[in-house]
Scaffold this active site. Structure first.
Site, PDB file in Angstrom:
ATOM      1  N   HIS A 119       0.839  -1.200   0.000  1.00  0.00           N
ATOM      2  CA  HIS A 119       0.000   0.000   0.000  1.00  0.00           C
ATOM      3  C   HIS A 119       0.870   1.243   0.000  1.00  0.00           C
ATOM      4  O   HIS A 119       1.974   1.255   0.553  1.00  0.00           O
ATOM      5  CB  HIS A 119      -0.955   0.015   1.197  1.00  0.00           C
ATOM      6  CG  HIS A 119      -0.296   0.081   2.541  1.00  0.00           C
ATOM      7  ND1 HIS A 119      -0.021   1.271   3.181  1.00  0.00           N
ATOM      8  CD2 HIS A 119       0.126  -0.896   3.393  1.00  0.00           C
ATOM      9  CE1 HIS A 119       0.537   1.024   4.356  1.00  0.00           C
ATOM     10  NE2 HIS A 119       0.656  -0.278   4.515  1.00  0.00           N
ATOM     11  N   ASP A 155      -0.370   4.463   0.948  1.00  0.00           N
ATOM     12  CA  ASP A 155      -0.727   5.503   1.914  1.00  0.00           C
ATOM     13  C   ASP A 155       0.098   5.344   3.180  1.00  0.00           C
ATOM     14  O   ASP A 155       0.682   4.291   3.438  1.00  0.00           O
ATOM     15  CB  ASP A 155      -2.223   5.443   2.249  1.00  0.00           C
ATOM     16  CG  ASP A 155      -2.614   4.205   3.040  1.00  0.00           C
ATOM     17  OD1 ASP A 155      -2.202   3.092   2.641  1.00  0.00           O
ATOM     18  OD2 ASP A 155      -3.329   4.337   4.051  1.00  0.00           O
ATOM     19  N   ASP A 195       6.363   1.977   6.136  1.00  0.00           N
ATOM     20  CA  ASP A 195       5.075   1.291   6.122  1.00  0.00           C
ATOM     21  C   ASP A 195       4.141   2.065   5.200  1.00  0.00           C
ATOM     22  O   ASP A 195       3.510   3.027   5.623  1.00  0.00           O
ATOM     23  CB  ASP A 195       4.515   1.235   7.544  1.00  0.00           C
ATOM     24  CG  ASP A 195       3.193   0.509   7.646  1.00  0.00           C
ATOM     25  OD1 ASP A 195       2.791  -0.135   6.668  1.00  0.00           O
ATOM     26  OD2 ASP A 195       2.555   0.598   8.718  1.00  0.00           O
ATOM     27  N   GLU A 254      -4.836   1.633   3.093  1.00  0.00           N
ATOM     28  CA  GLU A 254      -4.682   0.462   3.967  1.00  0.00           C
ATOM     29  C   GLU A 254      -4.635   0.864   5.430  1.00  0.00           C
ATOM     30  O   GLU A 254      -5.162   0.164   6.296  1.00  0.00           O
ATOM     31  CB  GLU A 254      -3.408  -0.300   3.582  1.00  0.00           C
ATOM     32  CG  GLU A 254      -3.247  -1.656   4.278  1.00  0.00           C
ATOM     33  CD  GLU A 254      -2.504  -1.604   5.605  1.00  0.00           C
ATOM     34  OE1 GLU A 254      -2.405  -2.639   6.278  1.00  0.00           O
ATOM     35  OE2 GLU A 254      -2.007  -0.505   5.983  1.00  0.00           O
ATOM     36  N   ASP A 272       4.555  -6.226   3.746  1.00  0.00           N
ATOM     37  CA  ASP A 272       4.078  -5.204   4.675  1.00  0.00           C
ATOM     38  C   ASP A 272       4.440  -5.526   6.120  1.00  0.00           C
ATOM     39  O   ASP A 272       3.852  -4.987   7.050  1.00  0.00           O
ATOM     40  CB  ASP A 272       2.555  -5.052   4.515  1.00  0.00           C
ATOM     41  CG  ASP A 272       1.993  -3.791   5.166  1.00  0.00           C
ATOM     42  OD1 ASP A 272       2.778  -2.868   5.434  1.00  0.00           O
ATOM     43  OD2 ASP A 272       0.778  -3.737   5.401  1.00  0.00           O
TER      44      ASP A 272
END
Length: 409
Positions: A78, A80, A141, A175, A198
């Site tokens: 992801h 975001d 992240d 996410e 992730d």
């Protein structure tokens, strides 16, 4: 090494913070800035069928270079970043040959990243670390995961001697606010299974995660002039405090670990007239998860009974569930990832996620999706960092998974 550093920094310096209060997808317009950049980059490195839909979901394909039938696999991350801490104006710092001592993130504000507090730092002595400047999160992240997937695909394209089947990649918005897989088109993606990149520490391999829900408790009060309030005023903040104190104090994130679940009060807004409490509820065990939700509802019922009034109202919404139920029937996909790690010199750390990933939702949508390390630590805050060597190892793991999946049997 410099190539992966440059790519990662080009991603984290673009602000992609998501917004749980937005109704749009993506939840913030600025996520499009990185999404559009990624689309162009995927085309540039030579991937096929590069697409981005109206919700900023990105997909692309690396075609098979073998003639025999091979399962179609995918890799997902992801773009975001968490709204827990600002992701605007990220200024990464490069720490070469880390010496195992304190790292001054920001001398002016005396912000120190210390192994005395974050002892995982000592795992990376002698390595190259990328940190924040102490005023923002970093965005590893999950921009570390995106960096690794793009770099791995580029490597496979440039090294056709490595045999692999068809590989799908997917990048998602939102996410961090629990919506990353909500509009993911599993049928279009077309993979038999996938892996989210992730996770955190190098070696992590996870196929269990929390069951998750969110709860909003609204407490109604009654404002009256304080000089004439006796017997009339109802201060919602005091009532809210009573609710908070009824819940088990040691069943909170800061007091739990491993498979222990928790209630997490993450936001309070209030005045005399009305106070709102926002909780997240987490547990790996489904029965305990349901019991936690039931306890919240019981506390509301008991307090309303006590005060003979509908002072408290609660709304609980499930967010995602433990992917273990969907992954265990196809455990060979975990075995392949474990074998790949060992083949590139990484010790697998198989454990349960104390959180969730897009993979948990995708698994329930028909795409079994374990989680693999991306390498970062201390996500969602100013002390976030990532060792470059961990990102390099993640690239190697992706390539090895592709290679192992393509072995003719």
């Amino acid at each position: 090494m410099q190539h992966i550093i440059n790519r990662f920094i080009s991603y984290v310096t673009i602000d992609t913070e998501s917004d749980p209060n937005s109704e749009t997808t993506p939840s913030t317009k600025k996520q499009w800035d990185l999404a559009n950049k990624l689309v162009e980059e995927l085309k540039t490195i030579g991937l096929s069928d590069v697409s981005i839909d109206e919700n900023a979901y990105i997909m692309a394909t690396l075609p098979s270079n073998v003639s025999h039938d091979v399962p179609v696999i995918g890799f997902v991350s992801h773009f975001d970043t968490s709204p827990d801490f600002t992701g605007a104006n990220v200024k990464p710092q490069i720490i070469n040959d880390y010496d195992g001592k304190d790292i001054v993130l920001n001398a002016e504000e005396n912000i120190i990243l210390s192994p005395d507090y974050f002892d995982d730092l000592l795992l990376y002595k002698g390595q190259t670390l990328i940190t924040t400047d102490g005023t923002t999160l970093l965005g590893a992240d999950d921009k570390a995961g995106i960096t690794e997937i793009v770099t791995a695909m580029e490597y496979l394209i440039n090294h056709p001697e490595i045999k692999h089947g068809t590989i799908k990649i997917g990048f998602t918005p939102d996410e961090e606010i629990g919506r990353g897989a909500h509009k993911f088109d599993v049928e279009k993606f077309g993979a038999d299974w996938a892996y989210t990149m992730d996770g955190s520490q190098v070696g992590e391999l996870e196929y269990e995660n929390f069951n998750a829900a969110g709860a909003k408790v609204k407490v109604k009060g009654k404002i009256v002039h304080p000089g004439y309030a006796k017997g009339k005023m109802i201060n919602s903040m005091y009532y809210a405090s009573e609710f908070i104190n009824i819940l088990p104090r040691l069943e909170t994130p800061e007091c739990t670990e491993g498979y222990e679940g928790f209630f997490h009060l993450h936001n309070i807004e209030g005045d005399v007239e009305e106070t709102t409490l926002e909780y997240i509820i987490r547990d790996h065990d489904k029965d305990k998860f349901e019991a936690r939700k039931a306890l919240l509802e019981k506390v509301v019922f008991d307090l309303n009974t006590k005060y003979e009034s509908e002072v408290f109202k609660i709304e609980i919404k499930d967010q995602y569930f433990n992917m273990k139920e969907k992954v265990e029937p196809v455990m060979h996909i975990v075995d392949i990832a474990e074998e790949a790690m060992k083949a590139v010199g990484v010790t697998p750390l198989i454990k349960a996620i104390r959180g969730g990933t897009d993979g948990s939702q995708l698994s329930y949508m028909g795409l079994p999706c374990p989680n693999i390390f991306a390498g970062g630590h201390n996500f969602h805050g100013r002390y976030e960092y990532v060792p470059v060597e961990s990102m390099q190892k993640a690239v190697e793991v992706i390539c090895k998974i592709a290679e192992l999946t393509a072995i003719e049997k």
